[in-house]
Design a protein around this motif. Structure first.
Motif, short mmCIF file in Angstrom:
data_model
loop_
_atom_site.label_atom_id
_atom_site.label_comp_id
_atom_site.label_asym_id
_atom_site.label_seq_id
_atom_site.Cartn_x
_atom_site.Cartn_y
_atom_site.Cartn_z
N LEU A 78 0.97 -1.19 -0.09
CA LEU A 78 -0.13 -0.09 0.02
C LEU A 78 0.86 1.31 0.01
N PHE A 79 1.81 1.21 0.60
CA PHE A 79 2.94 2.31 0.77
C PHE A 79 3.19 3.17 -0.60
N PRO A 80 3.33 2.57 -1.83
CA PRO A 80 3.30 3.47 -2.97
C PRO A 80 2.21 4.35 -3.09
N PHE A 81 1.14 3.90 -2.93
CA PHE A 81 -0.28 4.55 -2.95
C PHE A 81 -0.16 5.90 -2.27
N VAL A 82 0.34 5.77 -0.96
CA VAL A 82 0.46 6.84 0.18
C VAL A 82 1.62 7.67 -0.33
N TRP A 83 2.86 7.25 -0.77
CA TRP A 83 3.93 8.10 -0.90
C TRP A 83 3.89 8.99 -2.15
N ARG A 84 3.21 8.46 -3.16
CA ARG A 84 3.25 9.40 -4.46
C ARG A 84 1.64 9.54 -4.56
N GLU A 85 1.10 10.78 -5.07
CA GLU A 85 -0.16 11.06 -5.30
C GLU A 85 -0.92 9.96 -6.24
N SER A 132 0.70 31.18 -10.25
CA SER A 132 0.14 30.88 -11.56
C SER A 132 0.21 29.39 -11.77
N GLY A 133 0.91 28.50 -10.93
CA GLY A 133 1.07 27.24 -11.03
C GLY A 133 2.27 26.72 -11.66
N LYS A 134 3.31 27.47 -11.72
CA LYS A 134 4.46 26.88 -12.39
C LYS A 134 4.97 25.75 -11.34
N THR A 135 5.22 25.85 -10.24
CA THR A 135 5.64 24.86 -9.44
C THR A 135 4.78 23.45 -9.32
N THR A 136 3.56 23.59 -9.52
CA THR A 136 2.62 22.65 -9.45
C THR A 136 2.94 21.99 -10.86
N PHE A 137 3.17 22.72 -11.94
CA PHE A 137 3.33 21.89 -13.41
C PHE A 137 4.67 21.20 -13.13
N LEU A 138 5.71 21.66 -12.63
CA LEU A 138 6.83 20.99 -12.29
C LEU A 138 6.67 19.47 -11.56
N LYS A 139 5.82 19.71 -10.60
CA LYS A 139 5.64 18.64 -9.78
C LYS A 139 4.78 17.67 -10.62
N ILE A 140 4.02 18.04 -11.51
CA ILE A 140 3.36 17.03 -12.52
C ILE A 140 4.61 16.34 -13.21
N LEU A 141 5.21 17.26 -13.90
CA LEU A 141 6.20 16.84 -14.80
C LEU A 141 7.11 15.66 -14.24
N GLY A 164 6.38 13.72 -11.68
CA GLY A 164 5.60 12.65 -11.06
C GLY A 164 5.03 12.72 -9.46
N LEU A 165 5.25 13.77 -8.90
CA LEU A 165 4.77 14.10 -7.68
C LEU A 165 3.44 14.39 -7.58
N LEU A 166 3.05 14.90 -8.61
CA LEU A 166 1.58 14.94 -8.66
C LEU A 166 0.98 14.54 -10.08
N ARG A 167 -0.41 14.04 -9.94
CA ARG A 167 -0.97 13.56 -11.20
C ARG A 167 -1.79 14.77 -11.66
N PRO A 168 -1.90 14.53 -13.15
CA PRO A 168 -2.63 15.56 -13.70
C PRO A 168 -4.08 15.39 -13.71
N ASN A 227 6.87 4.61 -11.53
CA ASN A 227 7.43 4.30 -10.21
C ASN A 227 9.09 4.47 -10.59
N HIS A 228 9.54 4.51 -11.76
CA HIS A 228 10.90 4.44 -11.90
C HIS A 228 11.42 5.89 -12.58
N TRP A 229 10.58 6.74 -12.60
CA TRP A 229 11.06 8.24 -12.97
C TRP A 229 11.99 8.69 -12.05
N HIS A 230 11.66 8.51 -10.78
CA HIS A 230 12.59 9.24 -9.71
C HIS A 230 14.32 9.06 -10.29
N ALA A 231 14.70 8.02 -11.05
CA ALA A 231 15.94 7.91 -11.53
C ALA A 231 16.24 8.85 -12.68
N LEU A 232 15.44 9.45 -13.36
CA LEU A 232 15.63 10.11 -14.69
C LEU A 232 15.41 11.63 -14.33
#
Lengths: 227, 217
Positions: free
Chosen positions: A220-227, B52-61, B63-67, B84-89
């Motif tokens: 479950l952790f991945p669902f919590v850790w990333r939105e 205006s949402g620049k930071t939010t857009f970067l977070k989407i890019l 993978g920290l936020l979903r569009p 789940n492999h984006w963090h390496a790139l």
């Protein structure tokens, strides 16, 4: 695709080492956990005196002190990452399973460290005699594994929640109650003279709880850790 | 500035695609129907006023936020990279991102090197700190650093990974002139290494990019 070359275990150990180093420098969780345990144990000891308490009461007291001491500190490693804005750094630094098992390992070490400190004090201050040492140690280890496995996931939920407050305790209590009941039952057997039982059924329950909680948390952790 | 050879190699064959990306928080619209394809050497500036949402857009890019609608896709040599492999790139330097105050500068980047498994030696990590002007401060706790020095360390931290996608949010915030020179050198190197996306209000910084997205319109 470029990616890290180190083994998964060495990444987990790197996170664990970072958390330990940071903790020993700040005493963020250590002070909360140890002071709570010491204060509670001292209050119980002074109020009830040494000796004379039935094994059932002693078992309950032991786990209540350990349980609430742990709750005061086990969420800290995740909450601190969120509060200091390092959670984003960690999210982009490594994979979810490395974070989960690194935090799990840190919490387990923290709890085992608390027990190394708390158990001798508990036995001395309340004049408690243990009649089945191997069972007592096994129960403490399995109980700790179960407690940490459940609370690590809950702590991550609390860390990403906007409103924290008492959320950790509120979420933890119902999840941990099924763990506490067999823990108290087996511990009572360890502290009762003349009861030489292997406690196999209870140990199986405790091991199953820890295994399920650890696996469930990992899934479950991945669902919590990333939105 | 010295840098790892893998930096250049890692960006080859890497493509970022945004397709109809939209995001809103309640009734506040952050971005609507943004699409682009970026390849190695491309620079994109995300500009717009505060909020205006620049930071939010970067977070989407990254993978920290979903569009809410649309997709961001990373391709590497034609293969779609799982999220789940984006963090390496991807590497991010941003005001919203902090390093560990209770660790020293060297401990911080050593931790990021070890937890990401990037395999840099102690000498390479010290060299990175020297590149961002932190030579001689390797063993100082981050809590003793000024905001400009912390910003420099963020650049060193992102260079540990040498990412094919580099996201810089307010890239020269807290920098003095020599800090700004570090920024210019990093994005110059990134042209050979991969893709660079800047989120900024600064016109001169935005002009370093060939392509622009205006937020808040």
């Amino acid at each position: 695709m470029p990616s890290g070359t180190s083994s998964w275990a060495s990444k987990v150990l790197a996170l664990l080492a970072k958390d330990l180093r940071a903790e020993f420098r700040t005493r963020y969780a250590l002070s909360a956990v140890f002071l709570f345990a010491l204060t509670t144990l001292a209050a119980v000891s002074v109020s009830l005196g040494a000796g004379g308490l039935p094994a059932a009461y002693l078992a309950v007291l032991f786990w209540v002190i350990l349980f609430f001491s742990a709750l005061s500190g086990l969420a800290q490693s995740f909450i601190k990452e969120a509060e200091t804005k390092t959670a984003v750094t960690l999210q982009l630094a490594t994979s979810e399973d490395v974070v989960y098992f690194g935090k799990w390992g840190f919490n387990l070490l923290l709890l085992l460290g608390l027990e190394v400190f708390l158990v001798p004090l508990f036995l001395v201050l309340l004049n408690v005699e243990v009649y089945q040492w191997w069972l007592f140690v096994t129960v403490i280890f399995l109980g700790s594994a179960g407690l940490v496995s459940s609370t690590t996931l809950i702590a991550s939920v609390v860390a990403v929640a906007g409103v924290r407050g008492a959320l950790f305790s509120v979420l933890s209590l119902p999840v941990l109650l099924p763990l506490l009941v067999p823990l108290v039952q087996v511990t009572e057997k360890c502290l009762t003279p003349g009861v030489m039982t292997p406690g196999t059924a209870e140990l199986r329950i405790l091991a199953a709880y820890a295994g399920i909680a650890l696996t469930g948390g990992w899934l479950l952790f991945p669902f919590v850790w990333r939105e | 500035m010295t840098g790892p050879d893998s930096t250049t190699a890692s960006g080859i064959g890497f493509v970022v695609t945004a397709s109809g990306v939209s995001k809103a928080f309640g009734r506040r619209r952050i971005c609507t129907d943004i699409s682009f394809v970026l390849r190695r050497g491309d620079r994109l500036a995300v500009v717009g006023p505060n909020g205006s949402g620049k930071t939010t857009f970067l977070k989407i890019l990254c993978g920290l936020l979903r569009p809410d609608r649309g997709t961001i896709t990373y391709h590497f040599h034609g293969t779609t990279v799982p999220r789940n492999h984006w963090h390496a790139l991807v590497g991010l330097v941003a005001p919203d991102l902090a390093l560990y105050d209770e660790l020293t500068a060297l401990e911080n980047i050593r931790f990021l090197n070890d937890v990401g498994g990037w395999g840099k030696t102690g000498g390479q990590l010290r060299s990175l700190l020297g590149d961002v002007g932190l030579a001689g401060r390797e063993h100082d706790l981050l809590s003793t650093f000024s905001s400009g020095m912390k910003q420099r360390l963020k650049y060193a931290a992102v260079l540990v990974k040498a990412p094919p996608l580099l996201l810089l949010d307010e890239p020269t915030a807290n920098f003095d002139d020599s800090g700004a020179a570090i920024f210019h050198e990093v994005i110059q190197r990134q042209r050979a290494a991969g893709i660079c996306i800047l989120a900024t209000n600064n016109k001169q910084e935005a002009e370093l990019a060939e392509r622009h997205i205006v937020m808040g319109e």
